[in-house]
Scaffold this active site. Structure first.
Site, PDB file in Angstrom:
ATOM      1  CD  GLU A  49      -2.671   1.090   2.671  1.00  0.00           C
ATOM      2  OE1 GLU A  49      -2.207   0.415   3.627  1.00  0.00           O
ATOM      3  OE2 GLU A  49      -3.726   1.748   2.757  1.00  0.00           O
ATOM      4  CE  LYS A  74      -7.489   1.479   3.967  1.00  0.00           C
ATOM      5  NZ  LYS A  74      -6.087   1.774   4.410  1.00  0.00           N
ATOM      6  CB  CYS A  81      -4.567  -1.567   4.254  1.00  0.00           C
ATOM      7  SG  CYS A  81      -3.561  -1.795   5.746  1.00  0.00           S
TER       8      CYS A  81
END
Lengths: 287, 287
Positions: free
Chosen positions: B45, B118, B155
């Protein structure tokens, strides 16, 4: 044990054709778990008999009974009251024209809190459950017992993150799964034991709460049930477990306040995005 | 490699302040992974720089750029085309007045397939992401690449079963997560590494498909990133992994037809009960 503890016991044993022998064995192990301080005691799926869904046999439907006259339920209610323990009891339920794989959760005073009917029904060689059980209509539940709030799924439900999450969202502090799983009669090299634990350990981590499963052991008509019952903590660490052949009990205790802080600190429930989860409740794609 | 294989490589390294050095290092490792036969290569990431969300600093917003002029994207598209590999590239996106933590998935011909932003944004000591990133608005996606259909989360998404399931339901054959995770600066005894792997292993089992994560290593201002990047199979068995301090690559390959049979045989997608999952998309309970 204090009001702020969550103390989970698990019972694991072999089970045969005779209901009375099975129920007496399970009762003895419940007493043993209670003697070790367990306040919520989980027993295997359909412990009154052999795992009849191995084959499709119309005579097995006779094993079911309505909840208001079920042969084992009253005895388990008296036991829960006597020992002051919570007992989620798995049984074969007849309801009008249909049959469910159900759990009645009994509070520590012996009163029934309600029924959950297994939502996800497996089907495959040795596990012919779709022949017997109508998929449950109750939805997932969290039960506020005298010893903590528990979600109880049933066996195949344990492979579905949606079931775990639904119970957690209703306030469950721990997830429990009565189980009957073992070898694959038509795939003797397959051993699902590790995957079975891993998926529930995943629920523990994702929902930041303990998870417990109670399985049977022993061989029944060529299918070997692999036991391996366990309790893991909110990080997925195993806290109590039984082997593939152990008959007995195990238990683990947790601090409810510490669990609540852990859940809040990790922020999973803070950060969920329900508006993005429509695929989970939608129709299957055409492609 | 054949058209019926799914070959996943993972890249793990330390990353510093200098974008050019980081990108060159990552490019070298992508070449190494491609040399080992990996066709879908996952990198950490936000690999262009240090993990800036450790602190809340308005100067860090300058690191973002719009997708149409992002300093690293064109180079990665040329690299994907040259090597014939799929590259999900994590980057800091500026979009009008807001900023996203995004992944652009690049197909093996160098073309962009699209952006995922995200969805789940963490926030806590050392991981102040809510200061920087607007929660993503794209929803979860599955990308049909030349080397297989992949779901890519970012993540913190990796802790959410809903994200994994949403991508699986759209046809993903594997789930990939670029990551930046390590120690907890204000809780030095906490080590989330095992739980981090367990929750993703749970997604692998529950969705019956491989899962991969690529994390960074090294210390940045007192936070030690723990690497431990891995690829696991559809049963949750680790197939490729890197240690807490390893700089390098690892790879694992899967038979797409065998994966499809496994998914069908287990019946998880057959047995889901979307009509019972309303709690997952509903409002929070009042109690």
């Amino acid at each position: 044990m204090t009001a702020s503890s969550l103390s989970i016991g698990i019972v694991q044993c072999s089970l045969g054709d005779a209901r009375e022998i099975n129920v007496a064995r399970v009762e003895g192990l419940i007493r043993e778990a209670a003697g070790r301080g367990a306040e919520i005691i989980l027993t295997p799926e359909l412990f009154e008999g052999r795992y009849f869904p191995q084959t499709e046999d119309e005579r097995a439907f006779d094993l079911a009974a309505p909840l208001d006259s079920h042969p084992t339920l009253g005895r388990m209610q008296a036991l829960a009251d006597e020992l002051g323990v919570v007992l989620p009891i798995s049984l074969f339920e007849r309801a009008g024209q249909v049959y469910y794989n159900s759990v009645v959760t009994i509070d520590a005073d012996g009163k029934q809190l309600g029924v959950y009917r297994k939502s996800h029904i497996p089907d495959g060689p040795g596990y012919e459950e779709k022949f017997y059980f109508r998929p449950g209509d109750t939805g997932f539940r969290a039960w506020k017992t005298r010893h903590g709030i528990i979600g109880v799924g049933i066996c195949w439900d344990q492979w579905f993150p949606e079931a775990a999450r639904s119970m957690a969202l209703q306030g469950a502090e721990a997830l429990l799964y009565p189980t009957a799983i073992g070898s694959e009669p038509e795939a003797p090299d397959e051993d699902s034991q590790a995957a079975w634990r891993r998926v529930m350990v995943g629920h523990a981590v994702a929902n930041a709460m303990p998870v417990a499963a109670a399985n049977r052991i022993g061989e029944e008509a060529g299918l070997t049930f692999y036991g391996s019952s366990f309790v893991c903590d909110q990080r997925g660490n195993l806290c109590a477990e039984l082997g593939r052949d152990d008959e007995g009990v195990a238990a683990a205790s947790f601090d409810r306040d510490a669990l609540r802080r852990y859940r809040a600190n990790w922020g999973f429930f803070r950060d969920r995005r329900p508006e993005l989860y429509g695929k989970l409740t939608g129709a299957d794609p055409l492609d």
